[in-house]
Design an enzyme around this catalytic site. Sequence first.
Site, PDB file in Angstrom:
ATOM      1  N   LYS A 194     -11.118   0.594   3.730  1.00 43.99           N
ATOM      2  CA  LYS A 194     -11.322   1.660   4.640  1.00 43.99           C
ATOM      3  C   LYS A 194      -9.981   2.452   5.063  1.00 43.99           C
ATOM      4  O   LYS A 194      -9.089   1.999   5.205  1.00 43.99           O
ATOM      5  CB  LYS A 194     -11.989   1.234   6.066  1.00 43.99           C
TER       6      LYS A 194
ATOM      7  N   HIS B  57     -23.347  -6.578   1.887  1.00 48.86           N
ATOM      8  CA  HIS B  57     -22.775  -7.049   2.735  1.00 48.86           C
ATOM      9  C   HIS B  57     -22.933  -8.817   3.071  1.00 48.86           C
ATOM     10  O   HIS B  57     -22.080  -9.345   3.741  1.00 48.86           O
ATOM     11  CB  HIS B  57     -23.031  -6.544   4.247  1.00 48.86           C
TER      12      HIS B  57
ATOM     13  N   ARG C  25     -20.557 -10.688   1.008  1.00 52.75           N
ATOM     14  CA  ARG C  25     -19.360 -10.490   1.747  1.00 52.75           C
ATOM     15  C   ARG C  25     -19.228 -11.668   2.863  1.00 52.75           C
ATOM     16  O   ARG C  25     -18.433 -12.568   2.807  1.00 52.75           O
ATOM     17  CB  ARG C  25     -19.253  -9.410   2.434  1.00 52.75           C
TER      18      ARG C  25
ATOM     19  N   TYR D  93     -17.052 -15.044  11.899  1.00 48.92           N
ATOM     20  CA  TYR D  93     -17.484 -16.051  10.593  1.00 48.92           C
ATOM     21  C   TYR D  93     -17.377 -17.625  11.150  1.00 48.92           C
ATOM     22  O   TYR D  93     -17.916 -18.373  10.311  1.00 48.92           O
ATOM     23  CB  TYR D  93     -16.876 -15.923   9.489  1.00 48.92           C
TER      24      TYR D  93
ATOM     25  N   ARG E 230     -16.455  -4.641   0.068  1.00 46.49           N
ATOM     26  CA  ARG E 230     -17.571  -3.873   0.624  1.00 46.49           C
ATOM     27  C   ARG E 230     -18.236  -3.193  -0.495  1.00 46.49           C
ATOM     28  O   ARG E 230     -17.534  -2.762  -1.740  1.00 46.49           O
ATOM     29  CB  ARG E 230     -16.712  -2.767   1.747  1.00 46.49           C
TER      30      ARG E 230
ATOM     31  N   HIS F 217     -10.031  -6.406   6.879  1.00 46.77           N
ATOM     32  CA  HIS F 217     -10.309  -6.353   8.413  1.00 46.77           C
ATOM     33  C   HIS F 217      -8.992  -5.872   9.081  1.00 46.77           C
ATOM     34  O   HIS F 217      -7.829  -6.140   8.711  1.00 46.77           O
ATOM     35  CB  HIS F 217     -10.874  -7.416   9.035  1.00 46.77           C
TER      36      HIS F 217
END
Length: 326
Positions: A190, A263, A266, A298, A166, A289
């Site tokens: 995150k 992104h 990514r 995806y 990210r 994730h």
Amino acid sequence: MDSLIGKYIGYISGIRRYSERTCDIYHESLLEFARYVHGTETGDISPEDLVPQVIRGYEVHLLEDKKMVPRTVNLHMSVLSSFCRYLLKQGILQSNPVKSVTRPKMEKRLPEFFRKESMEEYFRQTEYYASEDSLFLSPDSRHNRHMYGKRLDRAIIATLYATGLRRSELIGLRTGSVDFSRKTITVKGKGDKMREIPAVPSLLKEISLYLRSVELMVGGDRTPDSPLFVTFSGKALYPGYVDRAIKSELGEIGSITGRKSPHVLRHTLATELLDEGTGLNAIKELLGHSSLAATQVYTHNTIGRLKKVYESAHPRARKNGGKNGD
């Protein structure tokens, strides 16, 4: 922070460790609801405000008065729902009223990605800026700034494309994050969750040469805790710089159209890995994730590969539908 909104923002910032940007978005979204309910620019949300009828009216207000698209309205509703869950834990609410409000339908948006051939074209065209040949100092400071900027911009794109980081994770990298001997990069994701991802030799070589250019052109004392990527003035990267670098660099490639952002790079890595047969769980760990559902989006790009397998293996897909058409 004595208000309920303030306490909630303090909770997601200090306990849940949401990023500063996310906290700002949540804060503004809750203030938007408070403005709708009370008609003032400043104010708090009380438990009495949080009833299905009011929330349903707020949703209509966002759609019809504010002209927000369903995706944006859903984001506002998700923030409000998260706020209500917090109040539930605090014993302030007995149920989550947002759950009883029907959300506006959204069109399913597939992830954008760049074609592999387009990315290969970019790296071919910019190969010089990642080579030892471009590691030299010129009496012309403007020339040095240009050369360093091109090397930095390419290193940014190479790192994002090879790792799927990210934007915030890229900016957060430190010189000590890269372990050249073990060929890994340690990333803070995150919620301050740490993960270790593999780094391909070509990326490690490019980062190594980039660090040499920092030493030559930027100077300054560098420690393992120093930002990995810095501007020509020695300052850490910031979101706007990364966005501009990607738009500028990839904008030079004619076959790359549409949105150009960290992104999308990514998404490109995830799509390529999945197309090559990499398992979803492995991609999930690489991208950081929290759930497999976030990674499954995806799978959209596997339909081409699936068609090829189907046409070569399924009896009814072969020429003439199989023997005697059976």
